[in-house]
Design a protein around this motif. Structure first.
Motif, mmCIF file in Angstrom:
data_model
loop_
_atom_site.group_PDB
_atom_site.id
_atom_site.type_symbol
_atom_site.label_atom_id
_atom_site.label_comp_id
_atom_site.label_asym_id
_atom_site.label_seq_id
_atom_site.Cartn_x
_atom_site.Cartn_y
_atom_site.Cartn_z
ATOM 1 N N GLU A 251 0.824 -1.212 0.000
ATOM 2 C CA GLU A 251 0.000 0.000 0.000
ATOM 3 C C GLU A 251 0.860 1.265 0.000
ATOM 4 O O GLU A 251 1.963 1.277 0.544
ATOM 5 C CB GLU A 251 -0.911 0.016 1.236
ATOM 6 C CG GLU A 251 -2.082 -0.932 1.087
ATOM 7 C CD GLU A 251 -3.051 -0.847 2.255
ATOM 8 O OE1 GLU A 251 -4.202 -1.262 2.061
ATOM 9 O OE2 GLU A 251 -2.663 -0.381 3.346
ATOM 10 N N CYS A 252 0.299 2.325 -0.595
ATOM 11 C CA CYS A 252 0.970 3.622 -0.628
ATOM 12 C C CYS A 252 0.357 4.513 0.445
ATOM 13 O O CYS A 252 -0.433 4.052 1.263
ATOM 14 C CB CYS A 252 0.774 4.244 -2.006
ATOM 15 S SG CYS A 252 -0.970 4.625 -2.311
ATOM 16 N N SER A 253 0.689 5.811 0.395
ATOM 17 C CA SER A 253 0.174 6.772 1.372
ATOM 18 C C SER A 253 -1.359 6.790 1.419
ATOM 19 O O SER A 253 -1.947 7.140 2.435
ATOM 20 C CB SER A 253 0.688 8.163 1.008
ATOM 21 O OG SER A 253 0.360 8.446 -0.353
ATOM 22 N N GLU A 254 -2.004 6.435 0.321
ATOM 23 C CA GLU A 254 -3.471 6.492 0.271
ATOM 24 C C GLU A 254 -4.123 5.296 0.967
ATOM 25 O O GLU A 254 -5.307 5.320 1.272
ATOM 26 C CB GLU A 254 -3.956 6.543 -1.189
ATOM 27 C CG GLU A 254 -3.324 7.663 -2.021
ATOM 28 C CD GLU A 254 -3.569 9.021 -1.402
ATOM 29 O OE1 GLU A 254 -4.742 9.354 -1.151
ATOM 30 O OE2 GLU A 254 -2.573 9.741 -1.155
ATOM 31 N N GLN A 255 -3.366 4.231 1.147
ATOM 32 C CA GLN A 255 -3.847 3.022 1.830
ATOM 33 C C GLN A 255 -5.165 2.499 1.233
ATOM 34 O O GLN A 255 -6.153 2.277 1.927
ATOM 35 C CB GLN A 255 -3.952 3.286 3.339
ATOM 36 C CG GLN A 255 -2.566 3.615 3.902
ATOM 37 C CD GLN A 255 -2.565 4.215 5.291
ATOM 38 O OE1 GLN A 255 -3.606 4.509 5.854
ATOM 39 N NE2 GLN A 255 -1.386 4.393 5.868
ATOM 40 N N GLY A 258 -2.903 -2.736 -2.239
ATOM 41 C CA GLY A 258 -1.488 -2.888 -2.583
ATOM 42 C C GLY A 258 -1.249 -2.669 -4.066
ATOM 43 O O GLY A 258 -1.929 -3.256 -4.911
ATOM 44 N N HIS A 259 -0.269 -1.828 -4.400
ATOM 45 C CA HIS A 259 0.017 -1.529 -5.806
ATOM 46 C C HIS A 259 0.738 -2.673 -6.516
ATOM 47 O O HIS A 259 1.703 -3.230 -5.994
ATOM 48 C CB HIS A 259 0.896 -0.283 -5.917
ATOM 49 C CG HIS A 259 0.124 0.996 -5.885
ATOM 50 N ND1 HIS A 259 -0.577 1.443 -6.978
ATOM 51 C CD2 HIS A 259 -0.082 1.904 -4.904
ATOM 52 C CE1 HIS A 259 -1.165 2.603 -6.668
ATOM 53 N NE2 HIS A 259 -0.891 2.903 -5.418
ATOM 54 N N GLN A 260 0.267 -2.947 -7.711
ATOM 55 C CA GLN A 260 0.971 -3.883 -8.592
ATOM 56 C C GLN A 260 2.114 -3.141 -9.274
ATOM 57 O O GLN A 260 1.964 -1.969 -9.629
ATOM 58 C CB GLN A 260 0.003 -4.405 -9.647
ATOM 59 C CG GLN A 260 0.675 -5.291 -10.677
ATOM 60 C CD GLN A 260 -0.228 -5.627 -11.854
ATOM 61 O OE1 GLN A 260 -1.328 -5.098 -11.971
ATOM 62 N NE2 GLN A 260 0.250 -6.475 -12.718
ATOM 63 N N LYS A 312 -7.198 5.288 -11.109
ATOM 64 C CA LYS A 312 -5.903 5.921 -10.832
ATOM 65 C C LYS A 312 -5.830 6.302 -9.354
ATOM 66 O O LYS A 312 -6.807 6.766 -8.773
ATOM 67 C CB LYS A 312 -5.754 7.165 -11.715
ATOM 68 C CG LYS A 312 -4.357 7.767 -11.682
ATOM 69 C CD LYS A 312 -4.268 8.959 -12.643
ATOM 70 C CE LYS A 312 -3.031 9.805 -12.379
ATOM 71 N NZ LYS A 312 -1.773 9.239 -12.826
ATOM 72 N N CYS A 313 -4.672 6.100 -8.766
ATOM 73 C CA CYS A 313 -4.513 6.363 -7.330
ATOM 74 C C CYS A 313 -4.012 7.801 -7.112
ATOM 75 O O CYS A 313 -3.248 8.324 -7.924
ATOM 76 C CB CYS A 313 -3.521 5.359 -6.749
ATOM 77 S SG CYS A 313 -3.320 5.473 -4.974
ATOM 78 N N ASN A 314 -4.402 8.409 -6.014
ATOM 79 C CA ASN A 314 -3.981 9.780 -5.713
ATOM 80 C C ASN A 314 -2.485 9.922 -5.463
ATOM 81 O O ASN A 314 -1.963 11.029 -5.440
ATOM 82 C CB ASN A 314 -4.746 10.313 -4.490
ATOM 83 C CG ASN A 314 -6.183 10.635 -4.854
ATOM 84 O OD1 ASN A 314 -6.504 10.894 -6.016
ATOM 85 N ND2 ASN A 314 -7.064 10.606 -3.859
ATOM 86 N N CYS A 315 -1.798 8.808 -5.279
ATOM 87 C CA CYS A 315 -0.349 8.876 -5.039
ATOM 88 C C CYS A 315 0.407 9.140 -6.340
ATOM 89 O O CYS A 315 1.612 9.392 -6.314
ATOM 90 C CB CYS A 315 0.154 7.585 -4.409
ATOM 91 S SG CYS A 315 0.195 6.180 -5.548
ATOM 92 N N GLY A 316 -0.278 9.056 -7.480
ATOM 93 C CA GLY A 316 0.388 9.299 -8.757
ATOM 94 C C GLY A 316 0.612 8.027 -9.554
ATOM 95 O O GLY A 316 0.896 8.069 -10.743
HETATM 96 ZN ZN LIG Z 1 -1.289 4.749 -4.509
#
Ligand SMILES: [Zn+2]
Length: 432
Positions: A251-255, A258-260, A312-316
């Motif tokens: 997982e990133c900051s957005e939780q 888990g990112h592939q 799309k995730c907010n982490c970019g």
């Molecule tokens: Zn993310």
């Protein structure tokens, strides 16, 4: 902090094209080096030149853990003297399956873990405290070490258990992240409370959590996650991985799952018949590894039921995210017309503070249908508590398992896996 790899910020079409190029490389590599896949292509008359797109993958039969077990040696694409690290993963038919990694595979594993840690905000100035084992033929522990090294972050290999040593290490080295099984965080909190340690002054800012779900499918914290957050206000990042995949989804900051990493793995979410499930629905994760040299896998059934998220995730990052593990397909329980997986039961039991620990046993009764026996350790057993737990099971999950109060030592013994690498919360006796 490590930059996000360019491909992870690319458009969906660019990522797809990128993976298709990698897939072609993999197919010709397997066709040349893998006895198992050579046989598979021959038997099913697959011309690899015709597999051009991710959609074309559907023409290739799926391989399973049983295949990996039965034809273990045929999966190796390099001679044995090229293997640097030997690890094993629990097989489904008894004997463990051997997975080997070459020097190049170890570099890939390091890259995988470095970008996964970076997802969770870990950078060069951080120090990680590893509270899982690094030996015992276990891939993950080594991956964490190599990933930290690649990031040039610090890492302290404390190993599993021993809250006293964990806290001594936290005080001495001031780590900023823990790599931990979430329920162990509660043990650390408990130890700190007994020993007048101020956990919020510890300097720990986050935990990379393995093995147990922290969130519901909508990404809100589940009972375990809430319990941890209430006791210790640190960031919790789930990570999901397996030996066969040699790849982590963190997982990133957005939780929000888990990112592939598209440069390392292709994922498909399929139904029982092998068809792609509609977006947002649960299905079995089927993976194809990219860039693996010793034991690459093509369309391999992981046995894990998950939901994929593609917005799309907010982490970019614009990569697929996997939600919390719904359950292991093998551990699916059919209970009087209801389908249920152990994590839902863990979640319910975690809600009872009276229950110190538990294991779930699944077995077949005399008429061949599934039964559930939950063994719990409680400080002060009472009939009232058992009734309360049973009622909750009936109303929330529509099952009424048998519940048995046991000694906490017995639960501990039951939940120690054969190799003592990570605790097992489920004992499935149905196929014994
Ligand atoms: Zn993310």
């Amino acid at each position: 902090m490590m930059e996000i790899p360019e491909i992870e910020k690319a458009t969906t079409a660019e990522i797809k094209h990128f993976q298709e190029e990698k897939l072609k490389v993999l197919l010709s590599y397997l066709n040349e080096n893998s006895k198992y896949y050579q046989n598979l292509f021959n038997t099913h008359k697959i011309n690899i030149a015709e597999i051009q797109t991710l959609e074309d993958l559907a023409r290739i039969p799926i391989s399973t853990k049983e295949h990996l077990q039965e034809f273990n040696d045929d999966f190796f694409c390099v001679p044995k003297n090229e293997i640097v690290d030997f690890v094993t993963t629990s097989g489904t038919l008894g004997e463990p399956v051997t997975v080997g990694l070459t020097d190049k595979d170890l570099d890939r594993l390091a890259y995988n873990e470095a970008i996964s840690f970076a997802c969770a905000g870990v950078g060069k100035d951080d120090i990680l405290q590893l509270t899982t084992t690094i030996d015992r033929r276990f891939m993950a522990g080594l991956a964490y070490f190599l990933g930290a090294r690649k990031l040039k972050a610090g890492i302290i290999r404390v190993g599993a258990g021993i809250p006293e040593l964990q806290w001594d290490t936290i005080k001495k080295f001031k780590p900023t992240y823990l790599i931990v099984v979430p329920s162990f965080l509660l043990k650390l909190v408990e130890y700190a409370a007994k020993n007048n340690i101020d956990i919020n002054a510890s300097g720990i800012k986050g935990a990379i959590c393995i093995g147990e779900a922290l969130r519901e499918q909508d990404f809100s914290l589940n009972t375990l996650g809430k319990k941890i957050k209430e006791a210790w206000d640190i960031e919790l990042y789930s990570t999901y991985a397996s030996t066969e995949m040699s790849t982590a989804f963190t997982e990133c900051s957005e939780q929000q799952g888990g990112h592939q990493h598209p440069e390392l793995i292709i994922s498909e979410i399929l139904d029982d018949a092998g068809n792609k499930v509609p977006d947002g629905q649960e299905g079995e994760l089927v993976i194809t590894t990219l860039g693996v040299e010793a034991m690459p896998l093509l369309r391999f059934r992981t046995g894990d039921i998950v939901i994929a998220h593609t917005a799309k995730c907010n982490c970019g990052r614009n990569t697929t995210r996997l939600g919390p593990l719904v359950g292991r397909k093998k551990q699916m329980i059919k209970y009087k017309g209801t389908t249920i997986y152990p994590p839902a039961m863990d979640n319910l039991l975690n809600d009872f503070s009276e229950v110190a620990s538990h294991v779930i046993e699944i077995y077949k009764n005399t008429i061949g249908t599934d039964e559930i026996l939950i063994k719990i350790a409680v400080k002060t057993p009472s009939e009232e508590l058992l009734v309360k737990i049973k009622d909750r099971f009936r109303s929330k999950l529509r099952v009424s398992p048998k519940i048995e109060v046991c000694d906490s030592k017995e639960i501990q013994k039951l939940s120690m896996g054969k190799l003592g690498r990570k605790p097992v919360g489920v004992i499935d006796k149905r196929n014994q």
